[in-house]
Every structure is written in C-alpha cells, then in structure tokens.
Design a protein around this motif. Structure first.
Motif, PDB file in Angstrom:
ATOM      1  N   SER A 274       0.859  -1.188   0.000  1.00  0.00           N
ATOM      2  CA  SER A 274       0.000   0.000   0.000  1.00  0.00           C
ATOM      3  C   SER A 274       0.890   1.232   0.000  1.00  0.00           C
ATOM      4  O   SER A 274       1.505   1.562   1.012  1.00  0.00           O
ATOM      5  N   PHE A 275       0.973   1.876  -1.133  1.00  0.00           N
ATOM      6  CA  PHE A 275       1.729   3.122  -1.222  1.00  0.00           C
ATOM      7  C   PHE A 275       0.915   4.249  -0.593  1.00  0.00           C
ATOM      8  O   PHE A 275      -0.303   4.277  -0.692  1.00  0.00           O
ATOM      9  N   HIS A 276       1.591   5.195   0.006  1.00  0.00           N
ATOM     10  CA  HIS A 276       0.912   6.365   0.577  1.00  0.00           C
ATOM     11  C   HIS A 276       0.539   7.352  -0.527  1.00  0.00           C
ATOM     12  O   HIS A 276      -0.504   7.971  -0.490  1.00  0.00           O
ATOM     13  N   ASN A 277       1.396   7.515  -1.503  1.00  0.00           N
ATOM     14  CA  ASN A 277       1.123   8.492  -2.575  1.00  0.00           C
ATOM     15  C   ASN A 277      -0.036   8.017  -3.401  1.00  0.00           C
ATOM     16  O   ASN A 277      -0.144   6.842  -3.689  1.00  0.00           O
ATOM     17  N   CYS A 278      -0.845   8.821  -3.834  1.00  0.00           N
ATOM     18  CA  CYS A 278      -0.934  10.254  -3.636  1.00  0.00           C
ATOM     19  C   CYS A 278      -2.086  10.544  -2.679  1.00  0.00           C
ATOM     20  O   CYS A 278      -3.243  10.581  -3.083  1.00  0.00           O
ATOM     21  N   HIS A 279      -1.761  10.725  -1.470  1.00  0.00           N
ATOM     22  CA  HIS A 279      -2.718  10.929  -0.401  1.00  0.00           C
ATOM     23  C   HIS A 279      -2.280  12.154   0.374  1.00  0.00           C
ATOM     24  O   HIS A 279      -1.085  12.394   0.535  1.00  0.00           O
ATOM     25  N   ILE A 280      -3.217  12.906   0.875  1.00  0.00           N
ATOM     26  CA  ILE A 280      -2.863  14.093   1.650  1.00  0.00           C
ATOM     27  C   ILE A 280      -2.064  13.665   2.877  1.00  0.00           C
ATOM     28  O   ILE A 280      -2.444  12.705   3.525  1.00  0.00           O
ATOM     29  N   PRO A 281      -0.974  14.300   3.230  1.00  0.00           N
ATOM     30  CA  PRO A 281      -0.436  15.471   2.552  1.00  0.00           C
ATOM     31  C   PRO A 281       0.372  15.061   1.319  1.00  0.00           C
ATOM     32  O   PRO A 281       1.118  14.096   1.360  1.00  0.00           O
ATOM     33  N   PHE A 282       0.182  15.791   0.237  1.00  0.00           N
ATOM     34  CA  PHE A 282       0.958  15.550  -0.975  1.00  0.00           C
ATOM     35  C   PHE A 282       2.305  16.227  -0.787  1.00  0.00           C
ATOM     36  O   PHE A 282       2.360  17.437  -0.645  1.00  0.00           O
ATOM     37  N   ILE A 283       3.356  15.443  -0.767  1.00  0.00           N
ATOM     38  CA  ILE A 283       4.692  16.021  -0.616  1.00  0.00           C
ATOM     39  C   ILE A 283       5.587  15.371  -1.657  1.00  0.00           C
ATOM     40  O   ILE A 283       6.061  14.258  -1.467  1.00  0.00           O
ATOM     41  N   GLY A 284       5.780  16.054  -2.751  1.00  0.00           N
ATOM     42  CA  GLY A 284       6.671  15.557  -3.789  1.00  0.00           C
ATOM     43  C   GLY A 284       8.112  15.885  -3.447  1.00  0.00           C
ATOM     44  O   GLY A 284       8.387  16.918  -2.827  1.00  0.00           O
ATOM     45  N   THR A 285       9.025  15.024  -3.846  1.00  0.00           N
ATOM     46  CA  THR A 285      10.433  15.316  -3.583  1.00  0.00           C
ATOM     47  C   THR A 285      10.875  16.494  -4.455  1.00  0.00           C
ATOM     48  O   THR A 285      10.349  16.694  -5.558  1.00  0.00           O
TER      49      THR A 285
END
Length: 188
Positions: free
Chosen positions: A27-38
């Motif tokens: 289960s990947f966290h992305n793309c779930h709030i908070p969205f934090i792209g590198t």
C-alpha cells in the motif's frame, strides 16, 4: 514510495533465490494528503520532463499541483520498479497483479458533490481537471467521502499475462476489495 518498492523487491529477490512462490500486498501512501513531492521530482515536473505542461495561456503549476503531480510520478516509478523486478526475476508472466486505489480524489465538493463545471463536462483544463483540488473523478459526480460514485468508484487494473490473454478489456462492473481474497482463493 521508493523505500516501499525497494523493500518489496528485496522480498521478491529472497523468494526467487529460494525458488518459492509468494503473495505480497503493498500500500503506497502516494498520492494521499499530505501531498509532498520530492524536490527533484517537482523540478522535473515543472520543467515538463515528467509532466505535461499547462495548456497554452494557462497559469504555471502551483506548488500544490507540483507536489501532487510529483507524487503521482513517484508512485508510477515505484510500481515500475516492482514490475521490472518481477520481469528480471522471471515472475512477471505468472504473477497476478492488482492495482487500485481506495477512494476518489481528495477535496470536498459541497453538498451536491459537484466541483464546478457541469454534470457532463469536468471543470478545469485537459491537465487540470478539477479546479478545486487535484485529481479527477472524470465524468462521475463526487469525490472522496462522497456517497456519489466519484467518491468510491475508482479505477482498477488486473494483469496476469500467463492467464489473461488477448486484448485489454474494460468493465464498469462494481467490485470491492473484499473480493480479492475470494478471487485468490478460487484461483488457488
């Protein structure tokens, strides 16, 4: 995503050394709030190396959009890392891969579940389908937390090259993740 994908690949490599079948769920966290792209992925997106640029005449991507699109690209790269490992280790053809999400896009679309536009034309532009929040439920009404279909009818992809042959097929039949276990048990 990179950490999770790398950890799963290490597990698959261990199974391959022992020549063992396996079942894994990630289960990947992305793309779930908070969205934090590198920062590197945000920069690639902003330079339109990994994202389509805004349409002519549209404003540049906001910081929130860059985070969301960077997260999407990082998610895609994580899935690609896993699929590449399955191919490299000889598991791909006889592996059933399920890819889905848990809910519709994030943002509240007050009381009628409409985020602007009309019932048939989504708001925004080609690359920005929802002006009030990232992601799109396409033609479906509602988004995350809504009782309408846009809140819970999400895309799902199933691949099993050794068994599911022929052209890709599309279905709008509803299923629920509880069906996964019953399907796997039936296959076994």
């Amino acid at each position: 995503n990179d950490y999770l994908a790398t950890a799963l690949v290490a597990f698959i490599e261990t199974q391959a050394k022992a020549q063992q079948p396996f079942m894994a769920q990630i289960s990947f966290h992305n793309c779930h709030i908070p969205f934090i792209g590198t920062p590197p992925e945000r920069a690639r997106c902003n330079a339109t190396e990994s994202c389509n640029g805004p349409l002519p005449g549209a404003a540049g991507y906001s910081s929130a959009e860059l985070d969301f699109y960077a997260c999407m690209n990082e998610f895609d790269e994580g899935v690609g890392t896993i699929i590449a490992a399955l191919k490299r280790l000889g598991y791909y053809d006889n592996t059933m891969i399920w890819l889905t999400t848990d809910n519709g896009p994030e943002v509240n679309c007050g009381p009628e579940g409409r985020c602007g536009g009309t019932d048939t034309i989504p708001p925004g532009t080609l690359h920005r389908p929802a002006s009030r929040g990232p992601g799109s439920a396409g033609p479906l009404r509602g988004r995350k937390r809504d009782v309408w279909e846009g809140g819970h009818r999400v895309p799902g992809i199933i691949s099993w090259p050794a068994v599911a042959k022929g052209p890709a097929r599309e279905s709008w039949h509803p299923v629920v993740t509880m069906d996964f276990m019953a399907t796997v048990l039936d296959v076994l």
